[in-house]
Write an enzyme that holds these catalytic residues in place. Structure first.
Site, short mmCIF file in Angstrom:
data_model
loop_
_atom_site.label_atom_id
_atom_site.label_comp_id
_atom_site.label_asym_id
_atom_site.label_seq_id
_atom_site.Cartn_x
_atom_site.Cartn_y
_atom_site.Cartn_z
N SER A 95 0.80 -1.25 0.00
CA SER A 95 -0.13 -0.11 -0.08
C SER A 95 0.71 1.27 0.01
CB SER A 95 -1.09 0.04 1.30
OG SER A 95 -0.04 0.42 2.51
N LYS A 96 0.28 2.45 -0.06
CA LYS A 96 0.85 3.61 -0.03
C LYS A 96 1.96 3.72 0.99
CE LYS A 96 -1.49 6.79 -2.82
NZ LYS A 96 -3.06 7.09 -2.48
N ARG A 97 1.54 3.02 2.31
CA ARG A 97 2.65 3.33 3.10
C ARG A 97 4.03 2.59 2.99
NH1 ARG A 97 2.21 -0.32 7.03
NH2 ARG A 97 0.69 -1.69 5.72
N HIS A 98 4.16 1.51 1.99
CA HIS A 98 5.34 1.37 1.67
C HIS A 98 6.03 2.20 0.73
CE1 HIS A 98 3.07 -2.25 3.07
NE2 HIS A 98 4.07 -2.74 3.53
N GLY A 99 5.48 3.21 0.06
CA GLY A 99 6.00 3.84 -1.18
C GLY A 99 5.26 4.13 -2.29
#
Ligand code: GLU
Length: 489
Positions: A255-259
């Site tokens: 998800s966006k949390r990862h990049g």
């Protein structure tokens, strides 16, 4: 292998194209190319609230950027169009008629409240919360009359009595058995006349003669239902290949949390499409278990479903960076010059027309940059000193290097020696500067470091002699002069 191979990528335009979807597209495309088949792009825009034309445009742009050309679909058309689900309502109506005629679809008049209360009762008894088939027991003539009279209704699939377990045959996961009891008479067409995903998808896949369905395994649970629709329509069931999820390094869904997760974001972050394509191809597939550089040409020849992995793929940003560097270094200088200029323009360094005005200069710069950039976004900061009259001297470099004993002498001598140079090339600049350590009785390292800071503003830069050659005589001499006046010794 069924002939011809026809596969499709069917994104819902409810957002940007993300890596998961992009990987699905890559596999479909590569599979089609490998077998001389047809890659269809279909836009599943049936969710009116969330589907937008901007999202569709962005998805097309991302696919084009990755080099995934489709043979049928938006912009190119094709014999099975239109390729937007919202424009295919006639096909769904025809399919429903067929199912009504053969008794595999029936109208259901149950109200929401009725369904809810039945479900609650069934759940309390620990039973299956699926539809209890009340309306399947209606007299068909009565039901037809109620439909005729305009009574609100949906259309449901009549799961054949005694159908038995449904076996999904999948090229990646083998056979998965879904017990018949788990299949309720699900809705095909809603009260407002719109088709559900499981119905529209099968009608389209059947009408478009799709031979293989390669998609994310989040759809695996839909597949038995879809098989029932194929059977009800009397159409052959395609072969399935369900792809495992993509995880971040922490084992959670990417998800966006990862990049970055959208193709557009990777593009903006300076990844080359050919590198991202290669990286996506290896997210759950391998050529031989060890080859990491698998360009499009190889994929097109060698992609195969039997080398797709069942286990989740882990997205490794560092590996992608590494791979991007490999691809960057592989671009020939002329091409690289053309590809780097838009990044320089975006950073306000170059202007349109600059490349045409002095192509040799850019082609000479290209290899220097190529060796050092992991991403295209690394380039502008690296070359900014070449695009300005006055370089900003980094304070730490200034105090450490220009504040050093003898720095002023080095700068004056470099200025002197270079100002009398007749031809200004990296080789002549190097030859000249290499005479200085001896005449100044100082270390070569000191001379070069002082010159580097004066000319580039920083202690870390592109190679010195080439930088000076590219910067040109006038600017170089001016910088040596400015730096000299900044020295204290
Ligand atoms: N529009 C569906 C999705 O985006 C397509 C799924 C399928 O491939 O059947 O998930």
């Amino acid at each position: 292998m069924p002939d011809p191979v026809r596969v499709r990528f069917a994104p819902s335009p409810t957002g940007a194209l993300h890596v998961g979807g992009a990987r699905t597209a890559v596999y479909n495309w590569a599979f089609a190319r490998r077998h001389g088949g047809v890659f269809v792009l279909r836009i599943d825009d049936t969710d009116p609230g969330r589907s937008t034309t901007e999202n569709t445009a962005q998805i097309l742009r991302s696919l084009e950027w990755l080099g995934l050309d489709w043979d049928e679909g938006p912009e190119v058309g094709g014999p099975f169009g239109p390729y937007f689900q919202t424009q295919r309502s006639g096909n769904y109506a025809t399919a429903l008629e067929r199912m009504k005629a053969n008794g595999t679809a029936y109208p259901c008049f149950c109200s929401m409240e009725h369904l809810e209360s039945r479900r609650a009762v069934a759940r309390a008894a620990g039973g299956d919360p699926g539809y209890d088939r009340t309306c399947r027991r209606l007299d068909p003539a009565d039901a037809a009359q109620r439909v005729e009279a305009g009574e609100p209704h949906v259309w449901r699939l009549a799961v054949p009595a005694g159908r038995g377990d449904i076996v999904v045959r999948d090229a990646v996961r083998g056979e998965t058995v879904f017990p018949a009891e788990a299949m309720d008479d699900f809705i095909l067409v809603r009260g407002d006349g719109t088709p559900t995903y499981n119905f529209a998808t099968v009608v389209d896949d059947a009408d478009m003669q799709i031979s293989h369905i390669i998609r994310g395994d989040d759809h695996l649970s839909n597949t038995p239902r879809q098989i029932l629709v194929y059977e009800a329509l009397g159409r052959p069931v395609p072969l399935f290949a369900h792809l495992s999820m993509i995880w971040g390094a922490d084992g959670k869904k990417l998800s966006k949390r990862h990049g970055a997760t959208s193709v557009e974001a990777f593009r903006e972050e300076g990844y080359l499409p050919e590198a991202l394509l290669n990286y996506l191809a290896l997210l759950g597939w391998s050529l031989d278990g060890e080859t990491t550089i698998v360009p499009a040409e190889v994929l097109k020849r060698q992609f195969s479903l039997d080398r797709i992995s069942k286990s989740p793929a882990v997205f490794d940003f560092e590996k992608l960076d590494w791979m991007n560097g490999v691809y960057i270094r592989d671009v020939p200088p002329e091409t690289f010059a053309a590809r780097m200029v838009p990044w320089l323009e975006a950073a306000g360094l170059a202007n349109p027309g600059d490349l045409e005005a002095r192509p040799e200069w850019y082609v000479a710069l290209a290899p220097l940059v190529r060796e050092r950039a992991k991403r295209m976004t690394d380039i502008a900061p690296m070359v900014a000193f070449l695009f300005t009259d006055h370089v900003a001297l980094e304070p730490s470099a200034t105090s450490r290097v220009l504040g050093r004993e003898g720095a002023g002498r080095v700068l004056a001598a470099a200025h002197d020696a270079l100002s009398s140079l007749k031809t200004w090339t990296a080789a002549t600049v190097e030859e000249t500067l290499r005479t200085l350590p001896e005449s100044l009785q100082t270390k070569a390292k000191t001379v070069f470091q002082v010159a580097r800071v004066a000319v580039t503003g920083s202690m870390v830069s592109l190679p010195l002699f080439e930088s000076i050659a590219l910067l040109g005589r006038e600017r170089t001499l001016a910088r040596l002069e400015v730096a000299r006046s900044a020295t204290t010794h």
